[in-house]
Structure formats: C-alpha cells, structure tokens
Design a protein around this motif. Sequence first.
Motif, PDB file in Angstrom:
ATOM      1  N   LEU A  50      53.379  26.927 -23.412  1.00 24.22           N
ATOM      2  CA  LEU A  50      54.615  26.222 -23.060  1.00 24.22           C
ATOM      3  C   LEU A  50      55.549  26.142 -24.261  1.00 24.22           C
ATOM      4  O   LEU A  50      56.754  26.381 -24.134  1.00 24.22           O
ATOM      5  CB  LEU A  50      54.315  24.820 -22.532  1.00 24.22           C
ATOM      6  N   ASN A  51      55.022  25.832 -25.423  1.00 17.86           N
ATOM      7  CA  ASN A  51      55.853  25.780 -26.632  1.00 17.86           C
ATOM      8  C   ASN A  51      56.485  27.134 -26.911  1.00 17.86           C
ATOM      9  O   ASN A  51      57.652  27.224 -27.293  1.00 17.86           O
ATOM     10  CB  ASN A  51      55.029  25.328 -27.835  1.00 17.86           C
ATOM     11  N   LYS A  52      55.718  28.198 -26.710  1.00 23.97           N
ATOM     12  CA  LYS A  52      56.238  29.557 -26.911  1.00 23.97           C
ATOM     13  C   LYS A  52      57.356  29.852 -25.915  1.00 23.97           C
ATOM     14  O   LYS A  52      58.411  30.404 -26.277  1.00 23.97           O
ATOM     15  CB  LYS A  52      55.092  30.555 -26.756  1.00 23.97           C
ATOM     16  N   LEU A  53      57.158  29.484 -24.650  1.00 24.67           N
ATOM     17  CA  LEU A  53      58.175  29.712 -23.628  1.00 24.67           C
ATOM     18  C   LEU A  53      59.442  28.907 -23.907  1.00 24.67           C
ATOM     19  O   LEU A  53      60.560  29.401 -23.725  1.00 24.67           O
ATOM     20  CB  LEU A  53      57.621  29.366 -22.246  1.00 24.67           C
ATOM     21  N   LEU A  54      59.282  27.670 -24.351  1.00 26.09           N
ATOM     22  CA  LEU A  54      60.443  26.848 -24.689  1.00 26.09           C
ATOM     23  C   LEU A  54      61.208  27.435 -25.869  1.00 26.09           C
ATOM     24  O   LEU A  54      62.437  27.428 -25.884  1.00 26.09           O
ATOM     25  CB  LEU A  54      60.019  25.412 -24.996  1.00 26.09           C
ATOM     26  N   GLY A  55      60.484  27.951 -26.853  1.00 30.20           N
ATOM     27  CA  GLY A  55      61.128  28.603 -27.988  1.00 30.20           C
ATOM     28  C   GLY A  55      61.905  29.827 -27.555  1.00 30.20           C
ATOM     29  O   GLY A  55      63.025  30.078 -28.030  1.00 30.20           O
ATOM     30  N   CYS A  56      61.348  30.598 -26.628  1.00 29.55           N
ATOM     31  CA  CYS A  56      62.043  31.779 -26.103  1.00 29.55           C
ATOM     32  C   CYS A  56      63.293  31.368 -25.335  1.00 29.55           C
ATOM     33  O   CYS A  56      64.355  31.988 -25.476  1.00 29.55           O
ATOM     34  CB  CYS A  56      61.119  32.572 -25.188  1.00 29.55           C
ATOM     35  N   LEU A  57      63.182  30.334 -24.515  1.00 28.79           N
ATOM     36  CA  LEU A  57      64.336  29.842 -23.760  1.00 28.79           C
ATOM     37  C   LEU A  57      65.437  29.372 -24.705  1.00 28.79           C
ATOM     38  O   LEU A  57      66.609  29.701 -24.522  1.00 28.79           O
ATOM     39  CB  LEU A  57      63.907  28.701 -22.833  1.00 28.79           C
ATOM     40  N   TYR A  58      65.071  28.630 -25.732  1.00 23.13           N
ATOM     41  CA  TYR A  58      66.047  28.137 -26.710  1.00 23.13           C
ATOM     42  C   TYR A  58      66.748  29.303 -27.402  1.00 23.13           C
ATOM     43  O   TYR A  58      67.966  29.314 -27.540  1.00 23.13           O
ATOM     44  CB  TYR A  58      65.346  27.245 -27.734  1.00 23.13           C
ATOM     45  N   HIS A  59      65.976  30.302 -27.817  1.00 23.56           N
ATOM     46  CA  HIS A  59      66.550  31.471 -28.486  1.00 23.56           C
ATOM     47  C   HIS A  59      67.533  32.202 -27.574  1.00 23.56           C
ATOM     48  O   HIS A  59      68.635  32.572 -28.006  1.00 23.56           O
ATOM     49  CB  HIS A  59      65.434  32.429 -28.915  1.00 23.56           C
ATOM     50  N   CYS A  60      67.138  32.391 -26.323  1.00 21.81           N
ATOM     51  CA  CYS A  60      68.009  33.099 -25.380  1.00 21.81           C
ATOM     52  C   CYS A  60      69.305  32.328 -25.129  1.00 21.81           C
ATOM     53  O   CYS A  60      70.385  32.928 -25.059  1.00 21.81           O
ATOM     54  CB  CYS A  60      67.280  33.340 -24.065  1.00 21.81           C
ATOM     55  N   LEU A  61      69.207  31.015 -25.001  1.00 15.88           N
ATOM     56  CA  LEU A  61      70.409  30.218 -24.756  1.00 15.88           C
ATOM     57  C   LEU A  61      71.313  30.164 -25.988  1.00 15.88           C
ATOM     58  O   LEU A  61      72.531  30.245 -25.866  1.00 15.88           O
ATOM     59  CB  LEU A  61      70.021  28.806 -24.328  1.00 15.88           C
ATOM     60  N   GLN A  62      70.728  30.038 -27.163  1.00 10.66           N
ATOM     61  CA  GLN A  62      71.522  29.958 -28.393  1.00 10.66           C
ATOM     62  C   GLN A  62      72.238  31.266 -28.708  1.00 10.66           C
ATOM     63  O   GLN A  62      73.359  31.268 -29.186  1.00 10.66           O
ATOM     64  CB  GLN A  62      70.639  29.578 -29.578  1.00 10.66           C
ATOM     65  N   ASN A  63      71.562  32.378 -28.465  1.00 10.91           N
ATOM     66  CA  ASN A  63      72.109  33.683 -28.838  1.00 10.91           C
ATOM     67  C   ASN A  63      72.735  34.429 -27.669  1.00 10.91           C
ATOM     68  O   ASN A  63      73.199  35.563 -27.850  1.00 10.91           O
ATOM     69  CB  ASN A  63      71.017  34.535 -29.486  1.00 10.91           C
ATOM     70  N   ARG A  64      72.701  33.826 -26.498  1.00  8.51           N
ATOM     71  CA  ARG A  64      73.271  34.428 -25.287  1.00  8.51           C
ATOM     72  C   ARG A  64      72.726  35.828 -25.043  1.00  8.51           C
ATOM     73  O   ARG A  64      73.464  36.791 -24.874  1.00  8.51           O
ATOM     74  CB  ARG A  64      74.792  34.444 -25.351  1.00  8.51           C
ATOM     75  N   VAL A  65      71.409  35.931 -25.085  1.00  9.15           N
ATOM     76  CA  VAL A  65      70.735  37.199 -24.825  1.00  9.15           C
ATOM     77  C   VAL A  65      69.794  37.022 -23.637  1.00  9.15           C
ATOM     78  O   VAL A  65      69.398  35.906 -23.296  1.00  9.15           O
ATOM     79  CB  VAL A  65      69.941  37.695 -26.053  1.00  9.15           C
ATOM     80  N   HIS A  66      69.428  38.130 -23.024  1.00  8.90           N
ATOM     81  CA  HIS A  66      68.491  38.102 -21.905  1.00  8.90           C
ATOM     82  C   HIS A  66      67.064  38.012 -22.423  1.00  8.90           C
ATOM     83  O   HIS A  66      66.753  38.488 -23.510  1.00  8.90           O
ATOM     84  CB  HIS A  66      68.646  39.353 -21.037  1.00  8.90           C
TER      85      HIS A  66
END
Length: 81
Positions: A50-66
């Motif tokens: 879950l922590n890994k998935l949240l980190g991925c979600l945060y990265h995608c939202l911050q950098n506007r990437v898929h």
Amino acid sequence: MTAFPVKNQRLAAAGYMWAFAALRTEAPRAHYGRRRAGGERRTAALRNLLNKLLGCLYHCLQNRVHYEPDRAFATPLDLAA
C-alpha cells in the motif's frame, strides 16, 4: 481529555482493499511475494505494498504522468559485494 484516533479507519480499510485488489496483477504480486519471502507477515507485506502504491500515485499526480507498473515495480538490482 479525549484521545484522537491514530488513523482514519475508513481510509485504512480502503487502502488495504486497494492493495489486496492489486495482488491480482503481476508486478504488485511479485513485490508482495518478495516481502513475504523476506520474512514479513501478511499484513506487514500488504501495508508495504500500500505504501508503494501510494508513493506511485503521489508521483503520478505531482508529475502529471501516467502510471507505468513496469517502472513503478522495477525489480531491485543485487549489488556486487
């Protein structure tokens, strides 16, 4: 004096459901399997996922990437001794 909850139970339950559902795909399942093989209990490995998935979600939202699972769950490299 009232005690404040340590975590939001509804948010935690949603997170665990998300991590559990992610186990149906290959990359998160391999990550979970590596954590379990390393000696972690089921709940600890699921929480780490879950922590890994949240980190991925945060990265995608911050950098506007898929979201790219191959990049997010890249196999860790073994370092030479």
